[in-house]
Design a protein around this motif. Structure first.
Motif, PDB file in Angstrom:
ATOM      1  N   LYS A   1       0.837  -1.204   0.000  1.00 47.17           N
ATOM      2  CA  LYS A   1       0.000   0.000   0.000  1.00 47.17           C
ATOM      3  C   LYS A   1       0.874   1.258   0.000  1.00 47.17           C
ATOM      4  O   LYS A   1       0.605   2.205  -0.734  1.00 47.17           O
ATOM      5  CB  LYS A   1      -0.929  -0.005   1.202  1.00 47.17           C
ATOM      6  CG  LYS A   1      -1.920   1.130   1.205  1.00 47.17           C
ATOM      7  CD  LYS A   1      -2.984   0.893   2.257  1.00 47.17           C
ATOM      8  CE  LYS A   1      -3.979   2.005   2.324  1.00 47.17           C
ATOM      9  NZ  LYS A   1      -4.703   2.253   1.098  1.00 47.17           N
TER      10      LYS A   1
ATOM     11  N   GLU B   1      -9.645 -12.363  -2.198  1.00 52.61           N
ATOM     12  CA  GLU B   1      -8.801 -11.187  -1.950  1.00 52.61           C
ATOM     13  C   GLU B   1      -7.461 -11.340  -2.657  1.00 52.61           C
ATOM     14  O   GLU B   1      -6.953 -10.403  -3.261  1.00 52.61           O
ATOM     15  CB  GLU B   1      -8.572 -11.016  -0.448  1.00 52.61           C
ATOM     16  CG  GLU B   1      -9.831 -10.675   0.307  1.00 52.61           C
ATOM     17  CD  GLU B   1      -9.675 -10.870   1.796  1.00 52.61           C
ATOM     18  OE1 GLU B   1      -8.672 -11.448   2.243  1.00 52.61           O
ATOM     19  OE2 GLU B   1     -10.580 -10.439   2.518  1.00 52.61           O
TER      20      GLU B   1
ATOM     21  N   GLN C   1      -5.188   2.976  -8.689  1.00 49.28           N
ATOM     22  CA  GLN C   1      -6.346   3.010  -7.785  1.00 49.28           C
ATOM     23  C   GLN C   1      -6.870   1.599  -7.511  1.00 49.28           C
ATOM     24  O   GLN C   1      -7.256   1.285  -6.393  1.00 49.28           O
ATOM     25  CB  GLN C   1      -7.463   3.890  -8.353  1.00 49.28           C
ATOM     26  CG  GLN C   1      -8.633   4.062  -7.411  1.00 49.28           C
ATOM     27  CD  GLN C   1      -8.229   4.653  -6.064  1.00 49.28           C
ATOM     28  OE1 GLN C   1      -7.494   5.641  -6.005  1.00 49.28           O
ATOM     29  NE2 GLN C   1      -8.676   4.048  -4.986  1.00 49.28           N
ATOM     30  N   ALA C   2      -6.869   0.745  -8.513  1.00 50.99           N
ATOM     31  CA  ALA C   2      -7.342  -0.631  -8.334  1.00 50.99           C
ATOM     32  C   ALA C   2      -6.447  -1.398  -7.349  1.00 50.99           C
ATOM     33  O   ALA C   2      -6.950  -2.160  -6.512  1.00 50.99           O
ATOM     34  CB  ALA C   2      -7.396  -1.350  -9.684  1.00 50.99           C
TER      35      ALA C   2
ATOM     36  N   ASP D   1      -4.684  -0.010  -4.941  1.00 50.86           N
ATOM     37  CA  ASP D   1      -4.973   0.589  -3.638  1.00 50.86           C
ATOM     38  C   ASP D   1      -6.246  -0.002  -3.032  1.00 50.86           C
ATOM     39  O   ASP D   1      -6.276  -0.386  -1.866  1.00 50.86           O
ATOM     40  CB  ASP D   1      -5.095   2.114  -3.794  1.00 50.86           C
ATOM     41  CG  ASP D   1      -5.049   2.832  -2.470  1.00 50.86           C
ATOM     42  OD1 ASP D   1      -4.200   2.482  -1.634  1.00 50.86           O
ATOM     43  OD2 ASP D   1      -5.866   3.749  -2.275  1.00 50.86           O
ATOM     44  N   THR D   2      -7.286  -0.111  -3.812  1.00 53.86           N
ATOM     45  CA  THR D   2      -8.570  -0.634  -3.333  1.00 53.86           C
ATOM     46  C   THR D   2      -8.449  -2.103  -2.938  1.00 53.86           C
ATOM     47  O   THR D   2      -8.920  -2.502  -1.860  1.00 53.86           O
ATOM     48  CB  THR D   2      -9.648  -0.465  -4.426  1.00 53.86           C
ATOM     49  OG1 THR D   2      -9.781   0.924  -4.713  1.00 53.86           O
ATOM     50  CG2 THR D   2     -10.980  -1.023  -3.980  1.00 53.86           C
ATOM     51  N   ALA D   3      -7.814  -2.914  -3.768  1.00 51.06           N
ATOM     52  CA  ALA D   3      -7.681  -4.346  -3.474  1.00 51.06           C
ATOM     53  C   ALA D   3      -6.854  -4.582  -2.214  1.00 51.06           C
ATOM     54  O   ALA D   3      -7.204  -5.423  -1.374  1.00 51.06           O
ATOM     55  CB  ALA D   3      -7.056  -5.069  -4.667  1.00 51.06           C
TER      56      ALA D   3
ATOM     57  N   GLN E   1      -6.383  -2.443   0.288  1.00 49.86           N
ATOM     58  CA  GLN E   1      -7.128  -1.947   1.442  1.00 49.86           C
ATOM     59  C   GLN E   1      -8.198  -2.944   1.872  1.00 49.86           C
ATOM     60  O   GLN E   1      -8.385  -3.195   3.064  1.00 49.86           O
ATOM     61  CB  GLN E   1      -7.760  -0.587   1.147  1.00 49.86           C
ATOM     62  CG  GLN E   1      -8.409   0.042   2.367  1.00 49.86           C
ATOM     63  CD  GLN E   1      -7.402   0.296   3.479  1.00 49.86           C
ATOM     64  OE1 GLN E   1      -6.371   0.920   3.256  1.00 49.86           O
ATOM     65  NE2 GLN E   1      -7.680  -0.200   4.664  1.00 49.86           N
ATOM     66  N   GLN E   2      -8.904  -3.535   0.923  1.00 46.21           N
ATOM     67  CA  GLN E   2      -9.924  -4.519   1.252  1.00 46.21           C
ATOM     68  C   GLN E   2      -9.316  -5.749   1.933  1.00 46.21           C
ATOM     69  O   GLN E   2      -9.869  -6.275   2.894  1.00 46.21           O
ATOM     70  CB  GLN E   2     -10.716  -4.924   0.014  1.00 46.21           C
ATOM     71  CG  GLN E   2     -11.637  -3.818  -0.475  1.00 46.21           C
ATOM     72  CD  GLN E   2     -12.297  -4.132  -1.806  1.00 46.21           C
ATOM     73  OE1 GLN E   2     -11.894  -5.043  -2.522  1.00 46.21           O
ATOM     74  NE2 GLN E   2     -13.311  -3.352  -2.141  1.00 46.21           N
TER      75      GLN E   2
ATOM     76  N   ASP F   1      -8.234  -4.717   5.474  1.00 47.78           N
ATOM     77  CA  ASP F   1      -9.419  -4.583   6.325  1.00 47.78           C
ATOM     78  C   ASP F   1      -9.938  -5.955   6.739  1.00 47.78           C
ATOM     79  O   ASP F   1     -10.297  -6.166   7.904  1.00 47.78           O
ATOM     80  CB  ASP F   1     -10.534  -3.812   5.615  1.00 47.78           C
ATOM     81  CG  ASP F   1     -10.204  -2.339   5.456  1.00 47.78           C
ATOM     82  OD1 ASP F   1      -9.247  -1.848   6.090  1.00 47.78           O
ATOM     83  OD2 ASP F   1     -10.927  -1.664   4.677  1.00 47.78           O
TER      84      ASP F   1
END
Length: 143
Positions: A47, A91, A127-128, A130-132, A134-135, A138
């Motif tokens: 990240k 994931e 961005q993709a 970053d999103t993957a 982060q998910q 989390d």
């Protein structure tokens, strides 16, 4: 005095004997916890390097700087893959697809692409990732 020395030697022998008998083997729960912690560390690094790529200034970034940043993201992904046992399949596939798409998109840039144009074209892939990531972080409750 002899009693004191004998007591000291006896205590030392008991301590050494007890430590020799103790097991240094970790439990499966401890191993899983260590694996999850390592995965979280690797996800945080991924990240972070992706954020560094995203933060490159389009007006001044060179293609070489972008290449180094993309390579750092790829290296981080390899580290994540090494500790991915604790990661859910969906994931893992999402992060892999996102990092693969970033690499492919960079590799497909024309040789004369400016840093500004490269960053503009790579924004959706950055961005993709970053999103993957982060998910996944989390889901693992990484801090």
């Amino acid at each position: 005095m002899k009693r004191f020395v004998a007591s000291g030697l006896l205590c030392a022998a008991v301590v050494l004997g007890a430590s020799a008998c103790s097991s240094n083997d970790t439990t499966p729960e401890e191993e899983a916890s260590k694996a999850a912690a390592q995965l979280c560390t690797n996800l945080v690094q991924l990240k972070s390097d992706n954020a560094a790529l995203k933060a490159l200034n389009p007006a001044t970034a060179t293609k070489d700087q972008i290449q180094k940043a993309v390579d750092a993201v790829q290296t981080d992904w390899k580290n994540v893959k090494e500790s991915k046992q604790t990661m859910k399949s969906a994931e893992r596939e999402a992060v892999q697809e996102a990092t693969d798409n970033l690499k492919k998109s960079y590799d497909n840039l024309p040789g004369d692409t400016t840093g500004k144009d490269a960053l503009t074209q790579l924004q959706p892939q950055i961005q993709a990732v970053d999103t993957a990531v982060q998910q996944s972080a989390d889901s693992l409750k990484c801090r």
